[in-house]
Design an enzyme around this catalytic site. Structure first.
Site, mmCIF file in Angstrom:
data_model
loop_
_atom_site.group_PDB
_atom_site.id
_atom_site.type_symbol
_atom_site.label_atom_id
_atom_site.label_comp_id
_atom_site.label_asym_id
_atom_site.label_seq_id
_atom_site.Cartn_x
_atom_site.Cartn_y
_atom_site.Cartn_z
ATOM 1 N N ASP A 47 79.694 63.959 -36.492
ATOM 2 C CA ASP A 47 80.661 63.004 -35.833
ATOM 3 C C ASP A 47 82.010 63.511 -36.300
ATOM 4 O O ASP A 47 82.414 63.474 -37.572
ATOM 5 C CB ASP A 47 80.496 61.708 -36.436
ATOM 6 N N TYR A 52 90.732 64.205 -36.852
ATOM 7 C CA TYR A 52 90.395 64.655 -38.147
ATOM 8 C C TYR A 52 90.929 66.254 -38.455
ATOM 9 O O TYR A 52 90.836 66.452 -39.512
ATOM 10 C CB TYR A 52 88.808 64.569 -38.322
ATOM 11 N N LYS A 77 86.445 62.841 -30.216
ATOM 12 C CA LYS A 77 87.055 61.819 -29.664
ATOM 13 C C LYS A 77 88.512 62.019 -29.338
ATOM 14 O O LYS A 77 88.831 63.029 -29.747
ATOM 15 C CB LYS A 77 87.076 60.682 -30.987
ATOM 16 N N HIS A 110 88.985 57.303 -28.850
ATOM 17 C CA HIS A 110 88.983 56.851 -30.341
ATOM 18 C C HIS A 110 89.467 55.399 -30.634
ATOM 19 O O HIS A 110 88.813 54.790 -31.395
ATOM 20 C CB HIS A 110 89.757 57.837 -30.942
ATOM 21 N N SER A 235 80.461 62.644 -46.980
ATOM 22 C CA SER A 235 80.303 63.011 -48.266
ATOM 23 C C SER A 235 80.666 64.541 -48.423
ATOM 24 O O SER A 235 79.999 65.301 -47.488
ATOM 25 C CB SER A 235 79.169 62.711 -49.200
ATOM 26 N N ARG A 240 75.047 63.777 -53.043
ATOM 27 C CA ARG A 240 75.318 62.592 -52.094
ATOM 28 C C ARG A 240 74.780 62.879 -50.538
ATOM 29 O O ARG A 240 74.126 62.002 -50.000
ATOM 30 C CB ARG A 240 76.496 61.931 -52.299
HETATM 31 N N1 NAP Z 1 85.878 55.791 -34.884
HETATM 32 C C1 NAP Z 1 86.908 55.635 -36.165
HETATM 33 O O1 NAP Z 1 87.830 54.912 -35.938
HETATM 34 C C2 NAP Z 1 86.274 55.994 -37.291
HETATM 35 C C3 NAP Z 1 87.065 55.424 -38.603
HETATM 36 C C4 NAP Z 1 86.694 55.834 -39.852
HETATM 37 C C5 NAP Z 1 85.530 56.753 -39.647
HETATM 38 N N2 NAP Z 1 84.726 57.080 -38.865
HETATM 39 C C6 NAP Z 1 83.504 58.011 -38.888
HETATM 40 O O2 NAP Z 1 82.588 57.370 -39.687
HETATM 41 C C7 NAP Z 1 82.264 58.241 -40.684
HETATM 42 C C8 NAP Z 1 81.905 57.617 -42.118
HETATM 43 O O3 NAP Z 1 83.160 56.646 -42.691
HETATM 44 P P1 NAP Z 1 84.276 57.082 -43.725
HETATM 45 O O4 NAP Z 1 84.214 58.571 -44.000
HETATM 46 O O5 NAP Z 1 85.391 56.570 -43.365
HETATM 47 O O6 NAP Z 1 83.469 56.222 -44.939
HETATM 48 P P2 NAP Z 1 81.782 56.220 -45.677
HETATM 49 O O7 NAP Z 1 81.042 57.320 -45.116
HETATM 50 O O8 NAP Z 1 81.523 54.768 -45.844
HETATM 51 O O9 NAP Z 1 82.112 56.694 -47.093
HETATM 52 C C9 NAP Z 1 82.685 58.012 -47.583
HETATM 53 C C10 NAP Z 1 82.977 57.722 -48.889
HETATM 54 O O10 NAP Z 1 81.872 57.118 -49.732
HETATM 55 C C11 NAP Z 1 81.609 58.427 -50.782
HETATM 56 N N3 NAP Z 1 80.052 58.563 -50.828
HETATM 57 C C12 NAP Z 1 79.300 58.928 -49.773
HETATM 58 N N4 NAP Z 1 77.972 59.029 -50.090
HETATM 59 C C13 NAP Z 1 78.018 58.319 -51.222
HETATM 60 C C14 NAP Z 1 76.840 57.935 -52.148
HETATM 61 N N5 NAP Z 1 75.729 58.292 -51.921
HETATM 62 N N6 NAP Z 1 77.310 57.377 -53.479
HETATM 63 C C15 NAP Z 1 78.562 57.213 -53.722
HETATM 64 N N7 NAP Z 1 79.594 57.429 -53.061
HETATM 65 C C16 NAP Z 1 79.310 58.123 -51.876
HETATM 66 C C17 NAP Z 1 82.351 59.651 -50.438
HETATM 67 O O11 NAP Z 1 82.584 60.361 -51.508
HETATM 68 P P3 NAP Z 1 82.752 61.989 -51.643
HETATM 69 O O12 NAP Z 1 82.962 62.661 -50.229
HETATM 70 O O13 NAP Z 1 83.810 62.242 -52.869
HETATM 71 O O14 NAP Z 1 81.197 62.197 -51.968
HETATM 72 C C18 NAP Z 1 83.330 59.035 -49.536
HETATM 73 O O15 NAP Z 1 84.464 58.672 -50.446
HETATM 74 C C19 NAP Z 1 83.433 59.342 -40.917
HETATM 75 O O16 NAP Z 1 83.523 60.450 -41.691
HETATM 76 C C20 NAP Z 1 84.029 59.297 -39.404
HETATM 77 O O17 NAP Z 1 82.979 60.440 -38.781
HETATM 78 C C21 NAP Z 1 84.962 56.680 -37.460
#
Ligand code: NAP
Length: 283
Positions: A47, A52, A77, A110, A235, A240
């Site tokens: 994704d 990004y 997006k 988006h 991550s 992780r």
């Molecule tokens: N459409 C939208 O508006 C929108 C908005 C936000 C996100 N997204 C999408 O959703 C995806 C995921 O959301 P997100 O990146 O915001 O947040 P997330 O996946 O909820 O969390 C990512 C964070 O958690 C940490 N982490 C990951 N796995 C872990 C584990 N097993 N144990 C402990 N910590 C862990 C990562 O650290 P490290 O990387 O340091 O390991 C990073 O800081 C995004 O990458 C993007 O593709 C879309």
């Protein structure tokens, strides 16, 4: 129980792997390595987004993996500055050329930006319908759409979005928008599924994790999977990336599911902006 990621059917007949890998906030210089690691582990769904700034590196990692293009589901997006149809057409071409791909599996608006463009996201959506008709976007969907935004598309457009990608995690269970989706055959994709780490030291999550002998992240991601949503945790930590892939060889019972769902804080639980107000247009 084998750890196999299920494919879920979309309303247009295509399928999507329920678990993917998100690349928001991964620096371009780190993206190819992280995505390459994810593909090695077995993730087959990435994704990304124009916003990004790492579409090129995602494409590079997919090519370097040795997998066929058809084996990896790629989402991107439309960025917020490109909602007008002519701009959307140009932006979509830039996305494909950055990825060096001739199609994406899924292309999303988006953000709805209801306070921009005179509130018109319908002509933007109709432009995505063109991309689907000409085959360059196999599926099309939206992101951060609230119920009134989805109702407006239902009234004014032809194609029902295949997905709505919204913020969902135990502190923001977003039930109303999810319910509209399930009633209208729109799959929910849960972004920030572990609330960027904020839910992982919640005592209930830690307690359930101890009971099932899994990590807090696995428990939260499993909760999403059992609710039927699509997830793509981000991550850059190899351990992780691997941990987050191990979700299909255990289950949570109804009590554990309900305990986690009860952590909902409603609007106060958001980590990101409200889609009704968000109006950011990158420079
Ligand atoms: N459409 C939208 O508006 C929108 C908005 C936000 C996100 N997204 C999408 O959703 C995806 C995921 O959301 P997100 O990146 O915001 O947040 P997330 O996946 O909820 O969390 C990512 C964070 O958690 C940490 N982490 C990951 N796995 C872990 C584990 N097993 N144990 C402990 N910590 C862990 C990562 O650290 P490290 O990387 O340091 O390991 C990073 O800081 C995004 O990458 C993007 O593709 C879309």
């Amino acid at each position: 129980m084998a750890n196999t990621v299920p494919d879920i059917s979309l309303n247009d007949g295509n399928t999507i792997p329920q678990l993917g890998f998100g690349v928001y906030q991964i620096e371009p210089k780190d993206t190819a390595e992280a995505v390459g690691r994810a593909l090695e582990i077995g993730y087959r769904h990435i994704d990304t987004a124009e916003m990004y700034g790492n579409e090129a590196e995602v494409g590079e990692a997919v090519r370097a993996s040795g997998l066929d293009r058809g084996e990896v589901f790629v989402t991107s997006k439309l960025n917020n500055g490109f909602h007008r149809p002519q701009d959307a057409r140009r932006a979509f071409e830039s996305t494909l050329s950055a990825l060096k791909m001739d199609y994406v599996d899924l292309f999303l608006i988006h953000w709805p930006l209801p306070t921009r463009y005179d509130g018109d996201f319908v002509s933007t959506w109709k432009t995505l319908e063109e991309f689907q008709r000409d085959g360059r976007a196999r599926s099309i969907g939206v992101s951060n759409f609230q119920v009134p935004h989805l109702e407006r598309l239902a009234a004014e457009a032809d194609v029902v979005p295949a997905v709505n990608q919204i913020e969902v995690h135990p502190y923001l269970t977003n039930e109303q928008v999810r319910a509209y989706g399930s009633e209208h055959n729109i799959l929910t994709e849960a972004w920030s599924p572990i609330a960027q780490g904020r839910v992982l030291d919640d005592p209930t999550i830690v307690d359930v994790a101890e009971q099932v002998g899994r990590t807090p992240a696995q428990v939260v991601l499993r909760w999403h999977v059992q609710r039927g949503d699509i997830v793509f945790p981000k991550s850059t930590t190899p351990k992780r990336i691997e941990e987050n892939f191990q979700l299909f060889d255990f289950t949570l019972d109804d009590t554990a599911m309900e305990r986690i769902s009860r952590l909902d804080k409603g609007e106060a639980g958001r980590t990101g902006p409200s889609p009704d107000e968000f109006d950011y247009i990158p420079a």
